[in-house]
Design an enzyme around this catalytic site. Structure first.
Site, PDB file in Angstrom:
ATOM      1  N   LYS A 208      -1.158 -50.369  29.533  1.00 52.59           N
ATOM      2  CA  LYS A 208      -0.820 -49.628  30.753  1.00 52.59           C
ATOM      3  C   LYS A 208      -0.246 -50.588  31.794  1.00 52.59           C
ATOM      4  O   LYS A 208      -0.263 -51.803  31.607  1.00 52.59           O
ATOM      5  CB  LYS A 208      -2.063 -48.930  31.305  1.00 52.59           C
TER       6      LYS A 208
ATOM      7  N   ARG B  95     -15.534 -41.778  38.150  1.00 49.37           N
ATOM      8  CA  ARG B  95     -14.123 -41.407  38.320  1.00 49.37           C
ATOM      9  C   ARG B  95     -13.863 -40.026  37.730  1.00 49.37           C
ATOM     10  O   ARG B  95     -13.750 -39.042  38.454  1.00 49.37           O
ATOM     11  CB  ARG B  95     -13.204 -42.451  37.663  1.00 49.37           C
TER      12      ARG B  95
ATOM     13  N   TYR C  72       9.258 -66.888  58.540  1.00 52.52           N
ATOM     14  CA  TYR C  72       8.940 -65.893  59.559  1.00 52.52           C
ATOM     15  C   TYR C  72       7.743 -66.307  60.408  1.00 52.52           C
ATOM     16  O   TYR C  72       6.747 -66.821  59.900  1.00 52.52           O
ATOM     17  CB  TYR C  72       8.631 -64.550  58.899  1.00 52.52           C
TER      18      TYR C  72
ATOM     19  N   MET D 162      10.338 -61.766  51.204  1.00 55.93           N
ATOM     20  CA  MET D 162      10.473 -60.737  50.181  1.00 55.93           C
ATOM     21  C   MET D 162      11.079 -61.286  48.894  1.00 55.93           C
ATOM     22  O   MET D 162      10.649 -60.927  47.791  1.00 55.93           O
ATOM     23  CB  MET D 162      11.322 -59.571  50.691  1.00 55.93           C
TER      24      MET D 162
END
Length: 380
Positions: free
Chosen positions: A39, A137, A263, A310
Site C-alpha cells: 500500500k 478502527r 526563507y 519546496m
C-alpha cells in the site's frame, strides 16, 4: 520512456534486499502464506515494480489500502491475488468484481449494502471479514456480529467468504495487549474459519507464532525495517534495509560571515563558508524539520542549513566540494547516522511516515545484483 530523468535526485531501491527480507519471513513461518503489503505506493518505493519483482520469486498475494491502489496494480498487469484492507464504498463492488479483487467486509451492513449493487452476471468477489480486537478502527467486535456477517456473505452467490483478519494495536511494544487481542480474535472466529486467517502485521510476524493463523501480512519489514527498537531487540531475523535517498550538488557558492540562507533568514554564517544547493525539497518528502540534520557528502557529514524549500535544500560543505558531489540523505546501512530509523528519530516520527512521504516525482533506481533499472513515474 520511463527510464529517463533530468534531475540528479533519486531513490535507490535494492530489490535483492526486499527478496531477502521476504524469504526470511517465509522461513520464520514456513507453513503460512506471506501477504506482501504494498500500500501507499509500495511504502513510497513503487508498488507496481515491487509487485512485479516479488512475483518473479513466487509471491502470489498482495495487500493494499484502497480500491484505487488495487486497480492500479491490475492495470499494470499484476495478476496475483490482491486484498484491499480498507473500507470500499459498497457502490463500487462491481469494480472489485471486474478486477477480481478481495475486499474487506467491516460489518453486516456493509455486506447488505454491497449486495444491492452486485449483479447476477458479475464475477465473484472474495471477502475478508475484519475483526476489531482492540485497534478501534473498523471491524466487528463480538462473535454475534461476526456470525451475522458470515451469514450475510453466504446469502449472496457472488460473495466468497475467503478470509478473516484483525490488526494488533501494540504488537511492537512489550505488553499484554496483543495477547488479549489475539485471544479475543480467536474467540470471535471460533466456529467460522475460512481459508485465510491472518492477524500478524510486521511486528507480530517478527515476535509471535500465532499458530491458529495461516497467513501473515508483511509491511514495513518487507523493505528492511523493524517496526520499533523493541522488535529489533527481540527478533532473530536480520532484515536488510532496501532504501537509499540520494541527491547531487547542482550549485556551489561562497558566502561571507553574516550572510543568511533560505526563507526567514534562519541561518546566519558565522564565518566565510561554502554552500551547496541540492535539488530536493519537501515536495519530494524531505521534511522542513530536517534543517540542521547531517547528510553524508561523499563520506563527510555536513549539515543542512536554512529552511528546506519546496524543491531545494542547502548544506554547508567543505571548501573543495565540486558540482556533482553526491550526498546520501537516507542510507541503506542500518548503522549509518543517515539510516531511516535515525532520520525518523531526529524528526520525532516513525520510519513509516518518512518512507511513505517519498514523492512519486522521485525517480526510482531498482537494483538486482549489478543490474539497474530506472523508473520515473513522471515520464511513463
Amino acid at each position: 520512456m520511463s527510464d529517463r530523468y533530468y534531475r540528479p535526485t533519486f531513490v535507490n531501491v535494492n530489490l535483492d534486499a526486499i527478496s531477502s527480507n521476504f524469504k526470511h519471513i517465509e522461513k520464520l513461518h514456513p507453513n503460512k502464506t506471506v501477504i506482501a503489503v504494498i500500500k501507499a505506493n509500495g511504502y513510497g518505493l513503487g508498488s507496481v515494480n515491487i509487485a512485479k519483482h516479488l512475483m518473479t520469486s513466487g509471491t502470489d498475494f498482495f495487500a493494499v489500502a484502497t480500491l484505487d491502489e488495487a486497480i492500479e496494480l491490475r492495470m499494470h498487469g499484476i495478476k496475483a491475488k490482491i486484498l484491499v484492507l480498507g473500507v470500499v464504498d459498497p457502490k463500487h463492488i462491481r469494480q472489485a468484481s471486474r478486477h477480481r479483487l478481495a475486499l474487506t467486509a467491516p460489518d453486516a451492513k456493509w455486506v447488505e449494502d454491497a449486495s444491492r449493487y452486485i449483479e447476477a452476471e458479475d464475477k465473484p468477489v472474495w471477502l475478508h471479514i475484519k475483526v476489531d480486537s482492540g485497534m478501534g478502527r473498523i471491524g466487528v467486535q463480538t462473535k454475534q456480529a461476526y456470525d451475522m456477517v458470515v451469514d450475510k456473505v453466504a446469502a449472496v452467490e457472488q460473495f466468497i467468504f475467503e478470509g478473516v483478519f484483525t490488526h494488533f494495536s501494540s504488537a511492537d511494544e512489550d505488553n499484554a495487549l496483543t495477547e488479549r487481542a489475539y485471544d479475543k480474535f480467536l474467540g470471535i472466529i471460533n466456529d467460522n474459519k475460512p481459508q485465510y486467517i491472518h492477524c500478524q502485521n510486521s511486528a507480530a510476524t517478527l515476535r509471535y507464532d500465532c499458530s491458529e493463523c495461516n497467513a501473515v501480512r508483511l509491511g514495513i519489514s518487507l523493505y528492511g525495517y523493524y517496526p520499533s527498537e523493541f522488535i529489533r531487540a527481540v527478533s532473530n531475523v536480520k532484515l536488510q534495509p532496501a532504501v537509499q535517498l540520494v541527491s547531487t550538488a547542482c550549485f556551489i557558492k561562497h558566502i561571507k560571515s553574516g550572510d543568511t540562507v533560505s526563507y526567514g533568514a534562519t541561518y546566519t554564517a558565522q564565518s566565510d563558508e561554502v554552500v551547496a544547493t541540492f535539488p530536493i525539497g519537501y515536495a519530494d518528502g524531505l521534511p522542513r524539520a530536517m534543517q540542521g540534520y547531517n547528510i553524508n557528502l561523499e563520506g563527510t557529514e555536513v549539515p543542512i542549513i536554512g529552511r528546506v524549500c519546496m524543491d531545494q535544500m542547502m548544506a554547508r560543505v567543505p571548501d573543495d566540494t565540486l558540482l556533482g558531489a553526491q550526498c546520501i540523505i537516507i542510507d541503506n546501512n542500518a548503522d549509518s547516522n543517515q539510516s531511516l530509523e535515525r532520520v525518523a528519530q531526529q524528526l520525532g516520527t516513525i520510519t513509516y511516515e518518512v518512507l511513505t512521504s517519498l514523492s512519486r516525482r522521485l525517480p526510482k533506481r531498482y537494483y538486482i545484483g549489478d543490474d539497474i533499472e530506472v523508473y520515473n513515474e513522471l515520464m511513463k
